[in-house]
Scaffold this active site. Structure first.
Site, mmCIF file in Angstrom:
data_model
loop_
_atom_site.group_PDB
_atom_site.id
_atom_site.type_symbol
_atom_site.label_atom_id
_atom_site.label_comp_id
_atom_site.label_asym_id
_atom_site.label_seq_id
_atom_site.Cartn_x
_atom_site.Cartn_y
_atom_site.Cartn_z
ATOM 1 N N LYS A 157 0.824 -1.219 0.000
ATOM 2 C CA LYS A 157 0.000 0.000 0.000
ATOM 3 C C LYS A 157 0.856 1.266 0.000
ATOM 4 O O LYS A 157 0.596 2.176 -0.776
ATOM 5 C CB LYS A 157 -0.890 0.055 1.254
ATOM 6 N N ARG A 198 11.614 -1.717 11.523
ATOM 7 C CA ARG A 198 10.375 -1.170 12.080
ATOM 8 C C ARG A 198 9.962 -1.982 13.292
ATOM 9 O O ARG A 198 9.945 -3.207 13.248
ATOM 10 C CB ARG A 198 9.259 -1.225 11.020
ATOM 11 N N ARG A 226 -1.041 -8.369 13.746
ATOM 12 C CA ARG A 226 -1.548 -7.424 12.745
ATOM 13 C C ARG A 226 -2.456 -8.133 11.746
ATOM 14 O O ARG A 226 -3.462 -7.578 11.305
ATOM 15 C CB ARG A 226 -0.392 -6.722 12.025
HETATM 16 P P1 AMP Z 1 0.765 1.056 8.837
HETATM 17 O O1 AMP Z 1 2.029 1.795 8.535
HETATM 18 O O2 AMP Z 1 -0.418 1.579 8.078
HETATM 19 O O3 AMP Z 1 0.918 -0.430 8.707
HETATM 20 O O4 AMP Z 1 0.428 1.339 10.379
HETATM 21 C C1 AMP Z 1 1.307 0.940 11.418
HETATM 22 C C2 AMP Z 1 0.552 0.853 12.744
HETATM 23 O O5 AMP Z 1 -0.010 2.130 13.065
HETATM 24 C C3 AMP Z 1 -0.634 -0.092 12.731
HETATM 25 O O6 AMP Z 1 -0.286 -1.434 12.963
HETATM 26 C C4 AMP Z 1 -1.488 0.485 13.874
HETATM 27 O O7 AMP Z 1 -0.955 0.156 15.142
HETATM 28 C C5 AMP Z 1 -1.285 1.980 13.677
HETATM 29 N N1 AMP Z 1 -2.312 2.542 12.742
HETATM 30 C C6 AMP Z 1 -2.107 3.080 11.515
HETATM 31 N N2 AMP Z 1 -3.260 3.480 10.955
HETATM 32 C C7 AMP Z 1 -4.215 3.189 11.858
HETATM 33 C C8 AMP Z 1 -5.637 3.340 11.866
HETATM 34 N N3 AMP Z 1 -6.304 3.870 10.823
HETATM 35 N N4 AMP Z 1 -6.305 2.904 12.972
HETATM 36 C C9 AMP Z 1 -5.666 2.382 14.034
HETATM 37 N N5 AMP Z 1 -4.354 2.203 14.076
HETATM 38 C C10 AMP Z 1 -3.610 2.598 13.009
#
Ligand code: AMP
Length: 202
Positions: free
Chosen positions: A13, A133, A144
């Protein structure tokens, strides 16, 4: 155009969102990146989010909705945004719907990057080795994926139910091939997308 880029962790993404933002000349809004920035700056929000993110769980909806509301109110978001990582729960999607409705806006399309779980697991563990990360460990990945299936996958059903166009894209091929497929979809459905291949639909 407000475009929601949807898919499991590790579906690509982030990479595709940057390219779509360029094609559509709208900002890339990644809630994960916003949160990581807050963590890096050691803000109150960052300190609250850090342990949640490291465990692979989701940050509370009300907090995420406030973050997005603030971001969508910025002038560069007027033309639209590419949403990456939001909405991640049905309540977040509903909050976004009412937020947009209040401003006579709507989600134009959901691009769903579909990748089998084994492929995303391998990608995430590779990214862990390269980027370090904190949420890319094997345990956090399992959590996740569980959260994705339980909380996030139903978001697609929500959009289907309210009649938003959902375009499925196979996210398994090499990055450029996935981008080309997305480009075709956007060129076929949205005017003004910078594809350099005007007139070719999907
Ligand atoms: P990502 O980079 O989108 O994979 O996000 C990394 C982490 O940030 C996720 O595993 C969640 O802990 C948190 N996170 C990001 N976007 C959201 C969202 N829309 N709602 C809740 N937690 C989020």
């Amino acid at each position: 155009m407000i475009l929601v880029l949807f898919g499991p962790p590790g579906s690509g993404k982030g990479t595709q969102a940057v390219r779509i933002a360029e094609m559509t000349a709208t900002p890339h809004v990644s809630t994960g990146a916003i949160l990581r920035d807050e963590v890096g700056r050691g803000s109150d929000l960052g300190r609250e989010a850090k342990p949640i993110m490291e465990s692979g769980a989701l940050v509370p909806d009300d907090l995420m909705v406030r973050i997005i509301e603030k971001r969508l109110a910025e002038p560069d978001a007027e033309r639209g945004v590419v949403l990456d990582g939001f909405p991640r729960t049905v309540p977040q999607a509903e909050a976004l719907d009412s937020m947009l409705q209040r401003n006579a806006r709507e989600v134009a399309m959901v691009l769903y990057l579909d990748v089998p779980v084994e492929v995303v697991r391998e990608r995430i563990l590779r990214r862990a080795a390269m980027e370090g990360r904190g949420d890319d460990t094997a345990d956090a990945f399992t959590e996740r994926m569980r959260v994705y299936e339980r909380e996030t996958a139903p978001v697609v059903d929500h959009y289907r139910a309210i009649g938003v166009a959902i375009q499925r894209v196979d996210g398994s091929p090499p990055i450029d091939e996935v981008t080309a497929h997305i480009q075709e979809i956007l060129a076929g459905s949205v005017a003004g997308v910078r594809t350099g291949r005007a007139g070719q639909g999907s």
